[in-house]
Write an enzyme that holds these catalytic residues in place. Structure first.
Site, PDB file in Angstrom:
ATOM      1  N   SER A  43     -10.229   1.393   6.980  1.00 59.90           N
ATOM      2  CA  SER A  43      -9.539   1.304   5.691  1.00 59.90           C
ATOM      3  C   SER A  43      -9.154  -0.107   5.275  1.00 59.90           C
ATOM      4  O   SER A  43      -8.793  -0.328   4.118  1.00 59.90           O
ATOM      5  CB  SER A  43      -8.289   2.194   5.703  1.00 59.90           C
TER       6      SER A  43
ATOM      7  N   LYS B  93       0.842  -1.196   0.000  1.00 63.37           N
ATOM      8  CA  LYS B  93       0.000   0.000   0.000  1.00 63.37           C
ATOM      9  C   LYS B  93       0.882   1.253   0.000  1.00 63.37           C
ATOM     10  O   LYS B  93       1.889   1.320   0.712  1.00 63.37           O
ATOM     11  CB  LYS B  93      -0.909  -0.014   1.224  1.00 63.37           C
TER      12      LYS B  93
ATOM     13  N   SER C  19      -8.973   3.379   2.831  1.00 58.14           N
ATOM     14  CA  SER C  19      -7.898   3.827   1.973  1.00 58.14           C
ATOM     15  C   SER C  19      -7.114   2.683   1.337  1.00 58.14           C
ATOM     16  O   SER C  19      -6.218   2.926   0.522  1.00 58.14           O
ATOM     17  CB  SER C  19      -6.938   4.711   2.795  1.00 58.14           C
TER      18      SER C  19
END
Length: 471
Positions: free
Chosen positions: A179, A80, A155
């Protein structure tokens, strides 16, 4: 390799078994991974900063030449874009960091490399991870794996979409405000927010005050989820809240769950606005536990959910201001921040010490209430989102079920009860609504009860059946 068929359809567990047995080479797996990314990623934009194919294939051949690799030996993974990766561009989705190349890995990334994983690139995220919609001015917009017209969530949206489309077999994510859970729910995969301190963060800067966000695993099965958690978790003596070592989570999955109890909170007596179909779909999915002789009981915690939201928004704005305040103070750099970031920072900078104290007292009260509830329930359950994926061109939904949302993250309020307390939370796929879009529900349990929560998840996964890849 012929015995394995289409590699992108296989679980990480199966791929690693083939690699370890010599029935599959890391080079073959890398070729398959790059081919899948080439075929799918232009449509969804989930994998970013992809390393050159020649470089990746050479590294894979090097893995094939090695002997006795680690548990993830030869497995491709993308990190990520909120985590530092040595030698690989890390942008946090911000133009201020568009060309930043770290000289070190974040701790969990170093652990994945040490376990033999090959870091191929990054997965997309919103700017500085703010908001559950993965778009930013550096890499653009990631769209949902099942419908490119709607949001992927965030996210960890890029990670969820990469999993759901078969571009990755495992993916990391992070979770401050859902997230790991919201994008998992919206892309029909699993996401796990561990107990705070189980997966170590960077031992830099202030390390005592801000206990809201944590890294964790995402996967297409609970078994793969536990496998990745085994690699990410573990104590770090440099961190004050680091949890002690635990037995491998992947080795504890098959425990008996008969007789356990789950408390279903639903919409908390109407406090959480829910789009039509969310509650019914999650309730139907929870009914799967009856086949496991796990009792699901409706419960309304004797606590004001508005107080939880008040505490959360105070502590979150305080944390965001602490992280990004220096950027805000420079007018030239401030111009590159999105409006939602500026709103959070200004709100955080206006807080007093007494505001923080009051918010922490509410958090403490909620933690005590949870401790009492977990005397009667092995886990509590809520939907993982309050609405189905919204149109991808939106910044964020202004209303849910006719209720106006006060901020860019108000529509995500349902994930806050677990986040505020720092307890483990598992997002499980519930199925698809009438419009063909995915939804999930979350189970959360006591701090340190990560293994028990994953056991419930594994029982559900067996009964629910294997999840399909997005077309």
């Amino acid at each position: 390799m012929a015995a394995f068929g289409k590699l992108y359809r296989l679980s990480a567990t199966m791929l690693l078994s083939g690699l370890a047995a010599g029935e599959l080479t890391a080079e073959e797996l890398m070729e398959s991974t790059l081919a899948r990314i080439e075929a799918v990623n232009p449509r969804v934009n989930a994998v970013v900063s992809l390393r050159p194919a020649s470089e990746l294939l050479a590294e894979a051949r090097g893995k094939d030449a090695e002997r006795g690799g680690g548990p993830l030996h030869g497995l491709p993974i993308a990190i990520k874009d909120l985590a530092q990766t040595k030698g690989l561009r890390t942008t946090w989705g911000s133009p201020l960091l568009a060309d930043f190349i770290p000289d070190q890995d974040d701790p969990f990334v170093a652990r994945l490399r040490a376990a033999g994983a090959i870091v191929i690139g990054k997965t997309n995220t919103p700017e500085f991870g703010l908001g559950s919609h993965s778009y930013n001015p550096v890499h653009g917009r990631t769209v949902n794996a099942w419908n490119p017209d709607v949001s992927a969530g965030g996210s960890s949206g890029g990670a969820a979409v990469a999993l759901a489309t078969g571009m990755l077999a495992l993916a990391d994510g992070s979770d401050m405000m859902g997230s790991l859970r919201n994008p998992a729910a919206w892309n029909n995969v699993y996401g796990f927010r561990p107990s705070y301190g189980l997966v170590p963060d960077n031992p830099t800067g202030e390390m005592f005050l801000h206990q809201l966000a944590t890294n964790g695993p995402m996967a297409r099965s609970v078994r793969d989820l536990a496998l990745l958690l085994d690699m990410m978790a573990g104590p770090d003596s440099r961190l004050p809240h680091s949890l002690p070592a635990q037995s491998a989570f992947s080795g504890q999955l098959e425990a008996e769950v008969r007789g356990r109890r789950i408390g279903w909170i639903g919409d908390w007596g109407g406090h959480y606005p829910m789009e039509e179909g969310v509650l019914s779909l999650c309730s139907e999915a929870l009914a799967t536990f009856s086949d496991l002789d796990v009792e699901v009981v409706t419960v309304q915690p004797d606590f004001d959910p508005s107080a939880i939201w008040q505490s959360w928004t105070t502590l979150r704005s305080w944390a965001v201001a602490a992280k990004l305040g220096a950027v805000y103070e420079n007018p030239e750099r401030r111009a590159y921040l999105k409006p939602e970031a500026i709103w959070e920072i200004e709100r955080g900078l206006a807080l007093s010490g007494q505001d923080i104290q009051k918010a922490s007292e509410i958090r403490s009260d909620w933690y005590r209430k949870l401790a009492a509830l977990f005397q009667y329930y092995d886990a509590l359950a809520l939907p993982a989102a309050q609405l189905f994926p919204f149109p991808s061109e939106w910044d964020w939904p202004r209303e849910v079920a006719g209720h106006q949302m006060e901020s860019y993250h108000h529509w995500m309020e349902v994930v806050v009860p677990a986040s505020l307390a720092g307890i483990p939370a598992l997002s499980l796929p519930a199925g698809f609504g009438t419009q063909g879009l995915p939804m999930g529900f979350q189970l959360f349990g006591p701090r340190g009860g990560d293994a028990a929560l994953l056991q419930l998840g594994q029982g559900y996964a067996r009964a629910h059946g294997e999840i399909a890849l997005a077309p």
